[in-house]
Motif scaffolding. Structure first.
Motif, PDB file in Angstrom:
ATOM      1  N   GLU A 298      48.904  18.768 136.316  1.00 23.95           N
ATOM      2  CA  GLU A 298      48.946  17.399 135.806  1.00 23.95           C
ATOM      3  C   GLU A 298      49.139  16.392 136.941  1.00 23.95           C
ATOM      4  O   GLU A 298      48.497  15.344 136.966  1.00 23.95           O
ATOM      5  CB  GLU A 298      50.073  17.280 134.784  1.00 23.95           C
ATOM      6  CG  GLU A 298      50.089  15.967 134.057  1.00 23.95           C
ATOM      7  CD  GLU A 298      51.160  15.940 132.972  1.00 23.95           C
ATOM      8  OE1 GLU A 298      51.502  14.820 132.551  1.00 23.95           O
ATOM      9  OE2 GLU A 298      51.632  16.996 132.548  1.00 23.95           O
TER      10      GLU A 298
ATOM     11  N   ASP B 115      45.926  16.099 138.859  1.00 25.43           N
ATOM     12  CA  ASP B 115      44.955  15.346 138.067  1.00 25.43           C
ATOM     13  C   ASP B 115      45.264  13.854 138.115  1.00 25.43           C
ATOM     14  O   ASP B 115      44.359  13.023 138.224  1.00 25.43           O
ATOM     15  CB  ASP B 115      44.963  15.863 136.634  1.00 25.43           C
ATOM     16  CG  ASP B 115      43.762  15.372 135.842  1.00 25.43           C
ATOM     17  OD1 ASP B 115      42.708  15.120 136.446  1.00 25.43           O
ATOM     18  OD2 ASP B 115      43.892  15.255 134.609  1.00 25.43           O
TER      19      ASP B 115
ATOM     20  N   ASP C 219      40.719   9.224 135.144  1.00 22.96           N
ATOM     21  CA  ASP C 219      40.586   9.583 133.726  1.00 22.96           C
ATOM     22  C   ASP C 219      41.930   9.976 133.120  1.00 22.96           C
ATOM     23  O   ASP C 219      42.242   9.595 131.993  1.00 22.96           O
ATOM     24  CB  ASP C 219      39.591  10.738 133.552  1.00 22.96           C
ATOM     25  CG  ASP C 219      38.165  10.325 133.866  1.00 22.96           C
ATOM     26  OD1 ASP C 219      37.887   9.111 133.797  1.00 22.96           O
ATOM     27  OD2 ASP C 219      37.342  11.207 134.172  1.00 22.96           O
ATOM     28  N   ALA C 220      42.715  10.724 133.866  1.00 26.64           N
ATOM     29  CA  ALA C 220      44.021  11.148 133.345  1.00 26.64           C
ATOM     30  C   ALA C 220      44.947   9.954 133.205  1.00 26.64           C
ATOM     31  O   ALA C 220      45.712   9.861 132.240  1.00 26.64           O
ATOM     32  CB  ALA C 220      44.634  12.194 134.262  1.00 26.64           C
TER      33      ALA C 220
ATOM     34  N   GLU D 168      44.016   6.866 132.667  1.00 21.85           N
ATOM     35  CA  GLU D 168      43.523   6.100 131.527  1.00 21.85           C
ATOM     36  C   GLU D 168      43.940   6.758 130.209  1.00 21.85           C
ATOM     37  O   GLU D 168      44.369   6.075 129.272  1.00 21.85           O
ATOM     38  CB  GLU D 168      42.006   6.010 131.597  1.00 21.85           C
ATOM     39  CG  GLU D 168      41.395   5.208 130.483  1.00 21.85           C
ATOM     40  CD  GLU D 168      39.885   5.132 130.591  1.00 21.85           C
ATOM     41  OE1 GLU D 168      39.254   4.992 129.538  1.00 21.85           O
ATOM     42  OE2 GLU D 168      39.353   5.208 131.715  1.00 21.85           O
ATOM     43  N   GLU D 169      43.864   8.073 130.138  1.00 24.16           N
ATOM     44  CA  GLU D 169      44.256   8.784 128.927  1.00 24.16           C
ATOM     45  C   GLU D 169      45.742   8.593 128.628  1.00 24.16           C
ATOM     46  O   GLU D 169      46.127   8.349 127.498  1.00 24.16           O
ATOM     47  CB  GLU D 169      43.955  10.268 129.088  1.00 24.16           C
ATOM     48  CG  GLU D 169      44.332  11.097 127.881  1.00 24.16           C
ATOM     49  CD  GLU D 169      44.107  12.575 128.122  1.00 24.16           C
ATOM     50  OE1 GLU D 169      44.745  13.356 127.401  1.00 24.16           O
ATOM     51  OE2 GLU D 169      43.330  12.944 129.019  1.00 24.16           O
ATOM     52  N   ARG D 170      46.557   8.655 129.671  1.00 27.29           N
ATOM     53  CA  ARG D 170      48.000   8.433 129.486  1.00 27.29           C
ATOM     54  C   ARG D 170      48.275   7.008 129.023  1.00 27.29           C
ATOM     55  O   ARG D 170      49.106   6.768 128.161  1.00 27.29           O
ATOM     56  CB  ARG D 170      48.740   8.671 130.806  1.00 27.29           C
ATOM     57  CG  ARG D 170      48.989  10.099 131.100  1.00 27.29           C
ATOM     58  CD  ARG D 170      50.458  10.285 131.067  1.00 27.29           C
ATOM     59  NE  ARG D 170      50.763  11.684 131.065  1.00 27.29           N
ATOM     60  CZ  ARG D 170      51.807  12.185 131.641  1.00 27.29           C
ATOM     61  NH1 ARG D 170      52.639  11.393 132.261  1.00 27.29           N
ATOM     62  NH2 ARG D 170      52.056  13.455 131.571  1.00 27.29           N
TER      63      ARG D 170
ATOM     64  N   ARG E 294      46.356   5.058 127.357  1.00 28.31           N
ATOM     65  CA  ARG E 294      45.913   4.899 125.971  1.00 28.31           C
ATOM     66  C   ARG E 294      46.876   5.557 124.990  1.00 28.31           C
ATOM     67  O   ARG E 294      47.261   4.960 123.982  1.00 28.31           O
ATOM     68  CB  ARG E 294      44.523   5.501 125.785  1.00 28.31           C
ATOM     69  CG  ARG E 294      43.416   4.686 126.393  1.00 28.31           C
ATOM     70  CD  ARG E 294      42.092   5.453 126.251  1.00 28.31           C
ATOM     71  NE  ARG E 294      41.001   4.689 126.803  1.00 28.31           N
ATOM     72  CZ  ARG E 294      40.297   3.801 126.109  1.00 28.31           C
ATOM     73  NH1 ARG E 294      40.567   3.568 124.863  1.00 28.31           N
ATOM     74  NH2 ARG E 294      39.312   3.146 126.680  1.00 28.31           N
ATOM     75  N   SER E 295      47.276   6.795 125.279  1.00 31.71           N
ATOM     76  CA  SER E 295      48.081   7.531 124.300  1.00 31.71           C
ATOM     77  C   SER E 295      49.545   7.115 124.309  1.00 31.71           C
ATOM     78  O   SER E 295      50.157   6.985 123.254  1.00 31.71           O
ATOM     79  CB  SER E 295      47.960   9.031 124.553  1.00 31.71           C
ATOM     80  OG  SER E 295      48.525   9.361 125.800  1.00 31.71           O
ATOM     81  N   GLU E 296      50.127   6.898 125.485  1.00 31.46           N
ATOM     82  CA  GLU E 296      51.561   6.619 125.555  1.00 31.46           C
ATOM     83  C   GLU E 296      51.890   5.126 125.482  1.00 31.46           C
ATOM     84  O   GLU E 296      52.926   4.750 124.948  1.00 31.46           O
ATOM     85  CB  GLU E 296      52.148   7.210 126.834  1.00 31.46           C
ATOM     86  CG  GLU E 296      52.115   8.728 126.838  1.00 31.46           C
ATOM     87  CD  GLU E 296      52.660   9.327 128.119  1.00 31.46           C
ATOM     88  OE1 GLU E 296      53.204   8.563 128.943  1.00 31.46           O
ATOM     89  OE2 GLU E 296      52.523  10.546 128.290  1.00 31.46           O
TER      90      GLU E 296
END
Length: 111
Positions: free
Chosen positions: A56, A59, A65-66, A68-70, A72-74
């Motif tokens: 992690e 990444d 991308d990781a 951005e994903e964090r 968005r989700s958190e």
């Protein structure tokens, strides 16, 4: 002869005492072996956890991308000119409707 056999039996018992009940007895060795086995299992679980965390971190350092994903989700972030739709599940809808009806003013008799 009887005395000699008693002396020999006593010597054998004295020699066996450290093997069974002494500082380095079989029981202590077995207990330490159990502790080592337990610690090996814990270490294996921690190795898997560390490998996951290491992947992690790599990444997050290498790719956006990781990150951005964090975000968005958190944090609930969205991109510019992007629409966000929050879909409520059925039990959430019922709970929100119940809380609205509890907070509403009671209706009196109409005249």
């Amino acid at each position: 002869m009887k005395v000699l056999s008693l002396i020999l039996a006593a010597l054998i018992a004295l020699l066996q005492y450290p093997l069974w009940l002494g500082k380095g007895s079989w029981l202590k060795v077995w207990e330490f072996d159990q502790q080592v086995m337990t610690q090996h299992e814990i270490n294996q679980k921690l190795k898997v956890r560390n490998a996951t965390l290491d992947a992690e971190v790599r990444d997050l350092k290498q790719g956006s991308d990781a990150i951005e994903e964090r975000a968005r989700s958190e944090l609930g972030m969205i991109k510019q000119d992007e629409l966000f739709f929050h879909v409520l599940e059925e039990n959430e809808k019922n709970a929100s409707q119940a809380s609205r009806s509890e907070g509403a003013a009671p209706e009196g008799p109409k005249q």
